[in-house]
Write an enzyme that holds these catalytic residues in place. Structure first.
Site, PDB file in Angstrom:
ATOM      1  N   ASN A   7       0.856  -1.195   0.000  1.00 55.62           N
ATOM      2  CA  ASN A   7       0.000   0.000   0.000  1.00 55.62           C
ATOM      3  C   ASN A   7       0.898   1.254   0.000  1.00 55.62           C
ATOM      4  OD1 ASN A   7      -1.447   2.274   1.085  1.00 55.62           O
ATOM      5  ND2 ASN A   7      -3.068   0.885   1.722  1.00 55.62           N
ATOM      6  N   HIS A  10       0.958   6.156   2.046  1.00 57.09           N
ATOM      7  CA  HIS A  10       1.700   7.090   2.897  1.00 57.09           C
ATOM      8  C   HIS A  10       2.908   7.721   2.213  1.00 57.09           C
ATOM      9  CE1 HIS A  10      -1.218   6.662   5.875  1.00 57.09           C
ATOM     10  NE2 HIS A  10      -1.026   5.369   6.020  1.00 57.09           N
ATOM     11  N   HIS A  43      -5.614   3.709  -1.541  1.00 55.19           N
ATOM     12  CA  HIS A  43      -6.959   4.043  -1.042  1.00 55.19           C
ATOM     13  C   HIS A  43      -7.297   5.461  -1.505  1.00 55.19           C
ATOM     14  CE1 HIS A  43      -9.738   4.276   2.793  1.00 55.19           C
ATOM     15  NE2 HIS A  43     -10.367   4.632   1.681  1.00 55.19           N
ATOM     16  N   ARG A  45      -9.445   8.198  -0.960  1.00 50.18           N
ATOM     17  CA  ARG A  45     -10.412   8.637   0.048  1.00 50.18           C
ATOM     18  C   ARG A  45     -11.252   9.780  -0.482  1.00 50.18           C
ATOM     19  NH1 ARG A  45     -10.478   7.830   5.516  1.00 50.18           N
ATOM     20  NH2 ARG A  45      -9.139   6.171   6.245  1.00 50.18           N
ATOM     21  N   ARG A  49      -6.983  12.848   1.080  1.00 47.90           N
ATOM     22  CA  ARG A  49      -5.918  13.290   1.997  1.00 47.90           C
ATOM     23  C   ARG A  49      -4.544  12.769   1.568  1.00 47.90           C
ATOM     24  NH1 ARG A  49      -7.364   9.974   7.451  1.00 47.90           N
ATOM     25  NH2 ARG A  49      -9.376  10.960   7.088  1.00 47.90           N
ATOM     26  N   GLU A  70      -8.591   0.573  -2.832  1.00 49.98           N
ATOM     27  CA  GLU A  70      -9.490   0.614  -1.675  1.00 49.98           C
ATOM     28  C   GLU A  70     -10.383   1.824  -1.814  1.00 49.98           C
ATOM     29  OE1 GLU A  70      -7.531   0.798   2.053  1.00 49.98           O
ATOM     30  OE2 GLU A  70      -6.205  -0.855   1.575  1.00 49.98           O
ATOM     31  N   THR A 101      -8.299   3.652   8.560  1.00 51.39           N
ATOM     32  CA  THR A 101      -9.490   2.806   8.620  1.00 51.39           C
ATOM     33  C   THR A 101      -9.548   2.128   9.990  1.00 51.39           C
ATOM     34  OG1 THR A 101      -9.054   2.387   6.297  1.00 51.39           O
ATOM     35  CG2 THR A 101     -10.777   1.068   7.322  1.00 51.39           C
ATOM     36  N   GLU A 151     -10.954  -9.403   2.973  1.00 55.52           N
ATOM     37  CA  GLU A 151      -9.690  -9.044   3.628  1.00 55.52           C
ATOM     38  C   GLU A 151      -9.978  -8.953   5.114  1.00 55.52           C
ATOM     39  OE1 GLU A 151      -7.465  -5.709   2.084  1.00 55.52           O
ATOM     40  OE2 GLU A 151      -6.426  -5.448   3.997  1.00 55.52           O
ATOM     41  N   HIS A 191      -3.797  -4.608   7.852  1.00 52.99           N
ATOM     42  CA  HIS A 191      -3.967  -3.414   8.692  1.00 52.99           C
ATOM     43  C   HIS A 191      -3.132  -3.544   9.953  1.00 52.99           C
ATOM     44  CE1 HIS A 191      -5.514   0.278  10.329  1.00 52.99           C
ATOM     45  NE2 HIS A 191      -5.880   0.540   9.100  1.00 52.99           N
TER      46      HIS A 191
HETATM   47  N1  PXP Z   1      -5.910  -3.045   4.348  1.00 54.18           N
HETATM   48  C1  PXP Z   1      -6.843  -2.074   4.398  1.00 54.18           C
HETATM   49  C2  PXP Z   1      -8.246  -2.426   4.043  1.00 54.18           C
HETATM   50  C3  PXP Z   1      -6.518  -0.756   4.764  1.00 54.18           C
HETATM   51  O1  PXP Z   1      -7.474   0.191   4.817  1.00 54.18           O
HETATM   52  C4  PXP Z   1      -5.172  -0.457   5.054  1.00 54.18           C
HETATM   53  C5  PXP Z   1      -4.777   0.952   5.385  1.00 54.18           C
HETATM   54  O2  PXP Z   1      -5.023   1.776   4.300  1.00 54.18           O
HETATM   55  C6  PXP Z   1      -4.228  -1.494   4.972  1.00 54.18           C
HETATM   56  C7  PXP Z   1      -4.627  -2.778   4.654  1.00 54.18           C
HETATM   57  C8  PXP Z   1      -2.789  -1.256   5.278  1.00 54.18           C
HETATM   58  O3  PXP Z   1      -2.644  -0.918   6.607  1.00 54.18           O
HETATM   59  P1  PXP Z   1      -1.241  -0.448   7.154  1.00 54.18           P
HETATM   60  O4  PXP Z   1      -0.910   0.832   6.485  1.00 54.18           O
HETATM   61  O5  PXP Z   1      -1.467  -0.316   8.622  1.00 54.18           O
HETATM   62  O6  PXP Z   1      -0.260  -1.532   6.794  1.00 54.18           O
END
Ligand code: PXP
Length: 237
Positions: A7, A10, A43, A45, A49, A70, A101, A151, A191
């Protein structure tokens, strides 16, 4: 072999801190693939953001593995997904004020909305995954909606305060993964996973894929994205 979805949200968070054009999550996605990522996750949003519409468009063009978008199950987001056509959409709950989330979808509560959204995406050849808590009732509700994947939310496992709580949360996830596979879902999880806590989740037989963001981007700041992904791939396999 467990797959890794990286992902890149960030990377965009750092860019948006200055509203400039660096670092670029698209460049990060390419580096993540070079490091061995099996897929890229972002994601989009409602408040934009971090990931912007431009990022999603370019990710669709450059990602060579698998693009998982996402999003919240809103009309506006469905329109964007049908236009961009990622390989997969993961439907997540979204609250404006949340830092990230906070939990899985309430599939039962949102049945009507999801019953419209899921087939609309599937009819466009987009796989649909539902982000759910490790809760059997939610999984059964997801099965009635014929989603392709679930998931499983690992956030409470990741936030456990002590070993006892961590084990209890791990057992919930193991049980949910087994039920989800029996119900016919492809199973992923994510997550809050880190280089320190990922192993037990990666060892769950039914889990096909882990979606991990924050910890990989954090390490990438120190080591570079390719190396950070390589280290995570080694850990989960
Ligand atoms: N899975 C989902 C559905 C999420 O919303 C997120 C965060 O955007 C992640 C996985 C990844 O989470 P993390 O950034 O804490 O690894």
């Amino acid at each position: 072999m467990v797959k890794l979805g990286v992902n890149v949200d960030h990377v965009a968070t750092v860019r948006e801190a200055r509203k400039t054009d660096e670092p670029d999550p698209v460049a990060a996605a390419i580096a993540a693939e070079l490091g061995g990522a099996d897929g890229i996750v972002c994601h989009l949003r409602e408040d934009r953001r971090h990931i912007q519409d431009r990022d999603l468009r370019l990710l669709k063009e450059v990602v060579r593995t698998h693009l998982n978008m996402e999003m919240a199950a809103t009309e506006q987001m469905v329109k964007i997904a049908l236009d961009i056509k990622p390989d997969m959409v993961t439907l997540v709950p979204e609250k404006r004020a949340e830092v990230t989330t906070e939990g899985g979808l309430d599939v039962r509560q949102n049945h009507e909305q999801l019953a419209e959204t899921i087939p609309a995406l599937q009819n466009a050849d987009i796989l649909v995954s539902l982000f759910v808590d490790p809760d059997v009732e939610q999984l059964k509700a997801a099965a009635r909606l014929r989603a392709d994947y679930v998931e499983i939310h690992t956030g409470l496992y990741a936030e456990a305060k002590d070993a006892e709580e961590e084990l209890a949360q791990l057992e919930k996830i193991q049980h949910a993964a087994a039920i989800a596979a029996k119900l016919g879902f492809g199973v992923s999880a994510g997550h809050g996973l880190t280089y320190q806590n990922v192993r037990s989740i990666a060892e769950i037989e039914e889990v096909e894929e882990l979606n991990i963001g924050h910890t990989i981007v954090s390490r990438a700041i120190m080591t570079g994205m390719e190396q950070a992904v390589r280290e995570m791939v080694k850990l989960i396999r």
